[in-house]
Design an enzyme around this catalytic site. Sequence first.
Site, PDB file in Angstrom:
ATOM      1  N   ILE A   1       0.829  -1.200   0.000  1.00  0.00           N
ATOM      2  CA  ILE A   1       0.000   0.000   0.000  1.00  0.00           C
ATOM      3  C   ILE A   1       0.866   1.255   0.000  1.00  0.00           C
ATOM      4  O   ILE A   1       1.922   1.313   0.626  1.00  0.00           O
ATOM      5  CB  ILE A   1      -0.955   0.041   1.219  1.00  0.00           C
ATOM      6  N   ASP A   2       0.390   2.249  -0.716  1.00  0.00           N
ATOM      7  CA  ASP A   2       0.992   3.578  -0.678  1.00  0.00           C
ATOM      8  C   ASP A   2       0.525   4.272   0.596  1.00  0.00           C
ATOM      9  O   ASP A   2      -0.506   3.886   1.175  1.00  0.00           O
ATOM     10  CB  ASP A   2       0.548   4.344  -1.925  1.00  0.00           C
ATOM     11  N   LYS A   3       1.244   5.255   1.050  1.00  0.00           N
ATOM     12  CA  LYS A   3       0.833   5.976   2.258  1.00  0.00           C
ATOM     13  C   LYS A   3      -0.117   7.125   1.933  1.00  0.00           C
ATOM     14  O   LYS A   3      -1.283   7.122   2.336  1.00  0.00           O
ATOM     15  CB  LYS A   3       2.060   6.531   3.001  1.00  0.00           C
ATOM     16  N   THR A   4       0.373   8.082   1.155  1.00  0.00           N
ATOM     17  CA  THR A   4      -0.399   9.297   0.909  1.00  0.00           C
ATOM     18  C   THR A   4      -1.593   9.013   0.019  1.00  0.00           C
ATOM     19  O   THR A   4      -1.456   8.500  -1.092  1.00  0.00           O
ATOM     20  CB  THR A   4       0.489  10.363   0.249  1.00  0.00           C
TER      21      THR A   4
END
Length: 791
Positions: A478-481
């Site tokens: 998963i990406d954070k932002t």
Amino acid sequence: MTKQAHEDEHDHAAGGCCSANSATGNEGAHAKVKDVVCGMDVDPAATAHHATHEGHDYHFCSAGCRTKFVADPDHYLTGKPDPGPTAAPGAMWTCPMHPQIRREGPGTCPICGMALEPEEPSLGDAPNPELVDFTRRTWVAAALTVPLLAISMVAEMLSVHFVPPAINPWLQLALTTPIVLWAGWPFFQRGWTSIVTRHLNMFTLVLIGVGAAFAYSVVATVAPGLFPPSFQMHGMVPVYYEAAGVVVTLVLLGQVLELRARAATGRAIRALLNLAPKTARRIGADGEEAEVELADVVAGDRLRVRPGEAVPVDGVVVEGRSSVDESMLTGEPVPVLKEDGATVTGGTVNGTGALVIEARAVGSDTVLARIVKMVAEAQRSRAPIQAVADRVSGWFVPLVVIIAIVTFVVWNLVGPEPRFGHALLNAIAVLIIACPCALGLATPMSIMVGTGRGARAGVLIKDAEALQMMADVDTLVIDKTGTLTEGRPTLVAVETAGEFVRNDVLSAAAAVEAQSEHPLAHAVVTAAQKEGLKIAPVEDFDSQTGLGVSGRVDGRVISVGNAAQMVRVGADVSALTKTADRHRSEGAGAMFVAIDGRFAGLLAVADPIKASARDAIAALRKEGLRIVMLTGDAQGTADAVAKAIGGIDEVHAGLKPEDKARIIGELKVKGAKVAMAGDGINDAPALAAADVGVAMGTGTDVAIESAGMTLTKGDLAAMVRARRLAKATMRNIRQNLFFSFLFNGIGVPIAAGVLFPVAGILLSPMIAGAAMALSSFTVVTNALRLNATRL
């Protein structure tokens, strides 16, 4: 019809509601009236859902009923039927089971013989023409089959002759001919096509089985002298018209049940199409409103959306304030507040407030249109597991024909008398019971229902392969932002130094940052505006690259930036150094503020974690997934977010787009089945590299195009639903395939007569036909259970 008569008809259709709704509010205004959509009794004074049509007022129990009425009032007032499935001239038609078959206009599939369907979804909810035709043929065949059975099987079992024996075969011929040559003619056409094109299918078996029984019986009736005396029973050559007639009737019944069940899979698309109204209220340049067809709306038009109405197109609110039900888009039932500047999506339902929107996307460019197209394409796509059924079907039909021939030969050589009769009937039973319709439907039906169920839950599936892969995923990257966090920096704290006051520090910093385009600057300005603070004009504004910004506000020099900026202006930040470190450890960035060279305080700006992220990650961990976070942000910020959310197994920070794709590649090399969730352009390479790319619906078009799935709300909670949907769909497919293989594995030997020597059991063609129809119907019904899956 006169205008007055027309109005009287409307009054009657509305249950008298018109007379109870004058503008002056007469004493009948509180009498209950009928909701013309659902038929419920409604109190006009209590309900909030109203509509006016041709000068008459109508009242509804809910916003949904009102939306349906506004979209097509004539349907509910005059009973005008919905249009049937249609397609535009030149539209492409495709086979629901073999999407690689495409042609202009209707026809039949050369592989399986099924009727082609238009690729573009239709708004009509009426049965398709094939269903209407087959239903009519079934009723006629059934009406003729009853007397056919009475004078053949029943008469024989009861030893009661309803007609003289000499006439009996001719009467059976008269009853069977329209059943076989008219009611069953589509099967003969499709069966012959399958032989010519060398794509043997269920209709091949029906053609051979029914054709053999009917042709033999006709010859036995017309020219019994052609058969040797050994063929005769009681002085006559036996006929088997009832086998041919009943099998055709049962196959027709199975087709009708299958078509009806398949129609249910299209309801997800029709439900989506029906969300958009057919008209919109356009506000002209002179302020006058006019109701126009939705097709006439263009980007830039100003449209009024009244309480309870569906939003006609995608747009931006320019006037008004209301809560909008976006459950069709997000799967979440809680309405979302919309006010000036907020985006709205076509098909969502306005609440109790009035809105004026500016159209931004219309026609095929709307979110709803793209969702409909994606669902339709996904329903026609093929999962890799379908290859199993395809390979089996490729050799199954020829094998069945061989088994039928062997059955005929063996029974004719060593079977009990009448040998020929037993041989013929058992061979026909083998052909009929082995029709591979259930096998062919096993995967497509589950895919069609599963993708429709996903659309209602805010999970859009681009193709069936993504659905199958999601069920096997063991690692989620998963990406954070924008995925774990909101993607919008927010001011979370204002810390002051010395005698400086909080609001003065925030107001001064916002005045300078208002001149900057940096996202962190926007967060400061937005916070000051929400608190109602004055944002004064700035003089001598300057931006110091890598340091911050400065300017003169109300005669004071304001400097905002990092620690180096404070050193430049001579401000000592030591009083809040530990405080700044604490905010950084919590994932926030620290911006220092100096006024006239004196340190005044700091602003902590962070990208808030999405409210559902913690629960979503916990639920995904319970599903057995390993969670890996990739981000281009600093390691400290990434670690802080991971710690706050919990449940994240690995954190990789400071990454470029190509680094994310590389790490996913490394995980796959180690044997992991990887799903990647992201929302930005920088996530596109990683989404494409993963086994399954999952785009946040709030993200960029590039990310969505690179992904196999899209979560319309942009919320990881929908990822849990996607995972559960994938597992439920694949479990359903395996159940269908198991049932199909088991059914044929048991049914074919029994039909061939293997139990006769030990148990005296034989399977008549009629029972075989009923079993074949039941197997197909069972597969379809099992697939429809996915509609009730709890996600």
